[in-house]
Design an enzyme around this catalytic site. Structure first.
Site, PDB file in Angstrom:
ATOM      1  N   GLU A   1       5.499   1.343 -11.268  1.00  0.00           N
ATOM      2  CA  GLU A   1       5.259   0.459 -10.110  1.00  0.00           C
ATOM      3  C   GLU A   1       6.540  -0.242  -9.705  1.00  0.00           C
ATOM      4  OE1 GLU A   1       6.130  -2.658 -11.203  1.00  0.00           O
ATOM      5  OE2 GLU A   1       4.226  -3.764 -11.037  1.00  0.00           O
TER       6      GLU A   1
ATOM      7  N   ASP B   1       2.390   6.565 -10.383  1.00  0.00           N
ATOM      8  CA  ASP B   1       3.210   5.949  -9.336  1.00  0.00           C
ATOM      9  C   ASP B   1       2.416   4.881  -8.579  1.00  0.00           C
ATOM     10  OD1 ASP B   1       5.475   5.598  -7.803  1.00  0.00           O
ATOM     11  OD2 ASP B   1       5.651   7.687  -7.196  1.00  0.00           O
TER      12      ASP B   1
ATOM     13  N   ASP C   1      13.858   3.336  -7.230  1.00  0.00           N
ATOM     14  CA  ASP C   1      14.381   4.653  -7.606  1.00  0.00           C
ATOM     15  C   ASP C   1      15.895   4.666  -7.805  1.00  0.00           C
ATOM     16  OD1 ASP C   1      11.795   5.257  -7.133  1.00  0.00           O
ATOM     17  OD2 ASP C   1      12.190   6.903  -5.738  1.00  0.00           O
TER      18      ASP C   1
HETATM   19  C1  GAL Z   1       8.597   7.347  -6.198  1.00  0.00           C
HETATM   20  C2  GAL Z   1       8.978   7.353  -7.656  1.00  0.00           C
HETATM   21  C3  GAL Z   1       9.925   8.523  -7.859  1.00  0.00           C
HETATM   22  C4  GAL Z   1       9.207   9.802  -7.501  1.00  0.00           C
HETATM   23  C5  GAL Z   1       8.686   9.720  -6.071  1.00  0.00           C
HETATM   24  C6  GAL Z   1       7.822  10.905  -5.721  1.00  0.00           C
HETATM   25  O1  GAL Z   1       7.726   6.302  -5.950  1.00  0.00           O
HETATM   26  O2  GAL Z   1       9.587   6.141  -7.993  1.00  0.00           O
HETATM   27  O3  GAL Z   1      10.380   8.555  -9.189  1.00  0.00           O
HETATM   28  O4  GAL Z   1       8.150  10.009  -8.396  1.00  0.00           O
HETATM   29  O5  GAL Z   1       7.933   8.549  -5.865  1.00  0.00           O
HETATM   30  O6  GAL Z   1       7.256  10.809  -4.453  1.00  0.00           O
END
Ligand code: GAL
Length: 699
Positions: A231, A188, A255
């Protein structure tokens, strides 16, 4: 360069990189495609888009060994493993420190113990409450079922929930993951590192550092680890993640959320990147929401089909086991995830993602070449109304040996098509076909479609409209003894035949019947279904039938004076819209933009759409648009894309920013249906957007 429309898509794929931006794009109507760089790379751990499961969408920070193990077991028992899903992925919050207050977003934490508790002697440690034996026994259990284990980390100082990040610890962490038996890493992008730049070079360096570490750890352990870059598409990872960071997949978007608006938005952002897809290198528009309850099964089938056409990873984000207070996936949900015909398209070894073959308004045709010479063809209806869509198969595949064989990948049925393929497509739905130009089995039936349309789908009580029913025979031979009729009409409605359909329909042609349908005065507002049906004889004289349903909306009475929209009944709404108040994070409040309170108006939010029937009675819409003052600024100044849509056509599109009220006056004379729409959030969470003082001036 001139490219004829009949060029098989397979040849065109070969040309895309060389000619994008030129005549080819214009000829095919491909929108905004970006071109790929050279050869394939990645870890080599997977050559097709990974399939599996991840806890984040459904469980957030409530991840545990118990959840992962129960899910792995469920995947074996419910057929998911046999269907090809093999990665069971742990997301954020698996580390020690989870017991301290949660972080509030990228790189922030309310408690510094959170980030430091995750490491002991420089090594990551799992939360002892939720992973009492650490990660290794979980990996052993998952492996004992023939599945693989994934884990999560972040390229910055902390994870997105404020736990220990991997920045500066890449090799240690990669070696630990390998030694625990981890098979997949989602990496991430949270946790600001003081003194580092926020630019593409820094991103490449960070993601390459982990790519190199995984390569080293894999070599040391003899254990391959899939590398998933997350990212969010910030610095165009499609242009560097495979070649420079040796990643197998990379997120192309922020997301996903469990809404139709989010599904469509991520599809549109991802589909233009198709030329970057190749074996072992996948664009990742985020996980599947299928089963999470925010969308219909039609919409979930669309997500599954669109993602498979785009050669996206198929990572389920819904509860599969009964765990954490949630029930296991329903049979209907599993039927979507386990559609082997659609999975075969996703996993096709040619690795060429679909391109947009045509896109008119909200109707899309996507085409994806497959390794055995077939083409996958997707007809996608983004709109709220049913449509009949068509595609010329000679244009897609070149000439057929005799006729084309079209397999309907959701109905699992085969039919012959001589030239053009027609299909009824539900609102927000798809029809997905695998088409072959090779010889067709002599007993395959003709592809026949019944399409019903009404001149007006909004019908005030006491009025009437003309309904048309068209029977398309896409096959080579005529169909005989056709009867085209209406099999169910709401009680009390009258139907008068206007023109009958033909009894014999030659191949590659159609016949149409028309009717006048009248709605009795005093009919209550609502949606009414009319069922159209056709009977005909198949090739061997066997009786066949086909049906189609059309929905007529009897709208609430339209406004006839000046009225606040919050006092008018809407005909449809999606997302959250409140009357004369805003409800942000569950808390009701007045509508306030830039310090000014509005007693009347609509409190909407990102990813919402509200529609009003005006019946042509109104001349002007006036509204003050803006982000409600209740919007959080913890991630920067919130903005939203808003639109005013008249009879399906956006006439105003703009961006509102917190702190500024935008007064708008829109001419709406002659409009039947007015929609006020807010795009889904492009960041995290939902943003409250006010349509303050929204008023229509009608007579
Ligand atoms: C976001 C990511 C999500 C999940 C989340 C967890 O940055 O895009 O899919 O992993 O963090 O905190």
């Amino acid at each position: 360069m001139v490219v004829e429309r009949w060029l098989p898509i397979r040849w065109i794929h070969g040309l895309v990189a060389a000619t994008i931006g030129g005549a080819l794009v214009a000829t095919l109507g491909v929108v905004g495609v970006v071109t790929a760089t050279s050869a394939s790379a990645g870890t080599g751990a997977t050559t097709t888009p990974p399939m599996g499961w991840n806890d984040w969408n459904a469980f957030g920070c409530n991840v545990s060994a118990d959840l992962i193990e129960k899910t792995a077991k469920a995947m074996v028992d419910d057929g998911m493993a046999a269907a090809g899903y093999k990665y069971v992925n742990i997301d954020d919050c698996w580390m020690d420190g989870n017991q301290y207050p949660q972080g509030r977003g990228p790189g922030t934490t309310t408690d510094p113990r959170r980030a430091t508790a995750g490491r002991v002697d420089g090594h990551l440690v799992a939360d002892p409450r939720n992973f009492p034996g650490g990660i290794r026994p979980v990996a052993d259990y998952v492996h004992s079922l023939g599945l693989k284990l994934g884990i999560y980390e972040s390229a910055g100082a902390t994870t997105c929930q404020g736990l220990a990040g991997s920045y500066g610890h890449e090799l240690t962490d990669a070696e630990d993951f390998a030694s625990w038996g981890v098979d997949y890493l989602k990496y991430d992008n949270c946790g600001t590192v003081a003194g580092t730049a926020d630019n593409q070079a820094e991103y490449i360096a960070r993601y390459k550092a982990m790519g190199d570490a995984l390569k080293q750890a894999s070599a040391d352990s003899g254990h391959a680890i899939v590398y998933s870059v997350c990212e969010w598409g910030n610095y165009e990872p499609w242009s560097w993640a495979a070649d420079q960071a040796e990643a197998d997949l990379w997120r192309t978007t922020t997301d996903i959320s469990d809404s139709w608006a989010s599904t469509v938005s991520l599809f549109k952002q991802n589909v233009v990147l198709s030329s970057y897809s190749r074996p072992g290198a996948a664009n990742d528009p985020d996980m599947l929401e299928i089963g999470n309850g925010g969308q219909t099964d039609t919409e979930y089938r669309s997500q599954f089909s669109l993602w498979s056409m785009m050669a996206a990873p198929l990572i389920s984000g819904t509860p599969l086991a009964e765990a954490g207070g949630k029930s296991a996936a329903s049979a209907a949900t599993l039927a979507i995830y386990e559609n082997s015909d659609v999975i075969a398209v996703d996993q096709d070894t040619l690795g060429a993602a679909a391109t947009v073959y045509s896109h008119t308004g909200k109707q899309w045709t996507l085409v994806r070449p497959l390794a055995n010479g077939d083409e996958a063809v997707l007809l996608f209806n983004e709109s709220d109304a049913p449509t009949t869509q068509s595609v010329s198969l000679p244009a897609v595949l070149g000439p057929a040996k005799s006729a084309y064989l079209a397999r309907d990948l959701w109905a699992h049925s085969d039919a012959t098509v001589a030239g053009t393929l027609h299909a009824d497509v539900e609102p927000h739905g798809v029809r997905m076909f695998r088409v072959s130009a090779g010889a067709t089995p002599s007993d395959a039936a003709a592809h026949v479609t019944l399409s019903a349309t009404a001149r007006n789908t909004y019908l005030e009580s006491g009025t009437s409209t003309v309904l048309s029913e068209t029977l398309f025979n896409d096959g080579r031979d005529a169909i005989n003894h056709a009867i085209v009729g209406l099999s169910a009409v709401p009680a009390g409605w009258t139907v008068t035949p206007l023109a009958p359909a033909g009894r014999s329909v030659p191949g590659q042609s159609a016949t149409t019947a028309t009717w006048r349908v009248s709605v009795p005065a005093g009919t209550a507002a609502g949606n009414y279904a009319i069922e159209a049906s056709a009977a005909y004889e198949g090739r061997g004289g066997e009786p066949r039938t086909t049906m189609s349903t059309i929905t007529i909306v009897v709208p609430p009475a339209p406004p006839t004076t000046t009225a606040y929209l919050s006092d008018v009944n809407w005909v449809s709404v999606s997302g959250s819209v409140y009357k004369d108040q805003q409800v942000s994070r569950g808390i009701p409040s007045a509508l306030v933009i830039a310090g000014q309170t509005f007693p009347k108006g609509l409190g909407a939010s990102s990813g919402s759409d509200v529609a009003y029937y005006l019946g042509g009675h109104c001349s002007t819409l006036s509204v003050v648009a803006g982000i409600d003052d209740s919007a959080s600024t913890s991630r920067g100044t919130p903005t939203a894309n808003i639109a005013i849509i008249l009879d399906g056509v956006p006439v105003y599109q703009g961006i509102v920013t917190k702190g500024t009220a935008v007064p708008l006056t829109q001419q709406i004379a002659g409009t039947t249906v007015l929609e006020l729409s807010v795009d889904p959030s492009t960041g995290f969470g939902s943003t409250p957007v006010d349509w303050a003082n929204a008023q229509v001036h009608c007579s």
